[in-house]
Design a protein around this motif. Sequence first.
Motif, PDB file in Angstrom:
ATOM      1  N   ALA A  31       0.831  -1.212   0.000  1.00 37.28           N
ATOM      2  CA  ALA A  31       0.000   0.000   0.000  1.00 37.28           C
ATOM      3  C   ALA A  31       0.861   1.257   0.000  1.00 37.28           C
ATOM      4  CB  ALA A  31      -0.922   0.000   1.212  1.00 37.28           C
ATOM      5  N   VAL A  32       2.003   1.204   0.636  1.00 34.09           N
ATOM      6  CA  VAL A  32       2.911   2.359   0.669  1.00 34.09           C
ATOM      7  C   VAL A  32       3.596   2.540  -0.685  1.00 34.09           C
ATOM      8  CG1 VAL A  32       5.048   3.219   1.705  1.00 34.09           C
ATOM      9  CG2 VAL A  32       3.281   2.220   3.151  1.00 34.09           C
ATOM     10  N   LEU A  33       3.968   1.452  -1.326  1.00 29.06           N
ATOM     11  CA  LEU A  33       4.691   1.530  -2.595  1.00 29.06           C
ATOM     12  C   LEU A  33       3.802   1.832  -3.787  1.00 29.06           C
ATOM     13  CD1 LEU A  33       7.166  -1.436  -2.114  1.00 29.06           C
ATOM     14  CD2 LEU A  33       7.661   1.010  -1.992  1.00 29.06           C
ATOM     15  N   TRP A  34       2.529   1.461  -3.721  1.00 23.28           N
ATOM     16  CA  TRP A  34       1.634   1.654  -4.862  1.00 23.28           C
ATOM     17  C   TRP A  34       1.587   3.103  -5.362  1.00 23.28           C
ATOM     18  CZ3 TRP A  34      -3.133   4.295  -5.115  1.00 23.28           C
ATOM     19  CH2 TRP A  34      -3.772   4.172  -6.342  1.00 23.28           C
ATOM     20  N   PRO A  35       1.443   4.114  -4.491  1.00 22.20           N
ATOM     21  CA  PRO A  35       1.378   5.490  -5.014  1.00 22.20           C
ATOM     22  C   PRO A  35       2.651   5.917  -5.748  1.00 22.20           C
ATOM     23  CG  PRO A  35       0.600   5.423  -2.755  1.00 22.20           C
ATOM     24  CD  PRO A  35       1.202   4.089  -3.053  1.00 22.20           C
ATOM     25  N   ALA A  36       3.763   5.299  -5.438  1.00 21.88           N
ATOM     26  CA  ALA A  36       5.023   5.649  -6.093  1.00 21.88           C
ATOM     27  C   ALA A  36       5.243   4.864  -7.379  1.00 21.88           C
ATOM     28  CB  ALA A  36       6.185   5.397  -5.137  1.00 21.88           C
ATOM     29  N   SER A  37       4.351   3.940  -7.688  1.00 20.63           N
ATOM     30  CA  SER A  37       4.535   3.092  -8.869  1.00 20.63           C
ATOM     31  C   SER A  37       3.767   3.645 -10.067  1.00 20.63           C
ATOM     32  CB  SER A  37       4.052   1.672  -8.567  1.00 20.63           C
ATOM     33  OG  SER A  37       2.635   1.621  -8.572  1.00 20.63           O
ATOM     34  N   ASP A  38       4.078   3.105 -11.240  1.00 20.77           N
ATOM     35  CA  ASP A  38       3.353   3.476 -12.451  1.00 20.77           C
ATOM     36  C   ASP A  38       1.899   3.025 -12.411  1.00 20.77           C
ATOM     37  OD1 ASP A  38       5.564   4.706 -13.563  1.00 20.77           O
ATOM     38  OD2 ASP A  38       6.203   2.918 -14.670  1.00 20.77           O
ATOM     39  N   LEU A  39       1.559   2.070 -11.543  1.00 21.86           N
ATOM     40  CA  LEU A  39       0.177   1.596 -11.439  1.00 21.86           C
ATOM     41  C   LEU A  39      -0.772   2.693 -10.963  1.00 21.86           C
ATOM     42  CD1 LEU A  39       0.828  -1.897  -9.843  1.00 21.86           C
ATOM     43  CD2 LEU A  39       0.178  -1.398 -12.204  1.00 21.86           C
TER      44      LEU A  39
END
Length: 55
Positions: A31-39
Motif C-alpha cells: 500500500a505504501v509503494l503503490w502510489p510511487a509506482s506506475d500503477l
Amino acid sequence: MSPEQAEAMRARYGAKTALGRLGTPDEIAAAVLWPASDLSSYVTGATLAVDGGIS
C-alpha cells in the motif's frame, strides 16, 4: 509492556477489523509503494485506508 500484553493488544485490535486480523508487513508495504509506482499514474488524489476495514 510485556510481550504477552503486546500480543493480547494486537489480538484485540485485529479482532475488531472486518478481516479479523492485523495486516502483514508485506500488505502495508504494498500500500505504501503503490502510489510511487506506475500503477497509480492516473490517480490524482485519493485516501487509501489500509486498516483491514476498521474504519
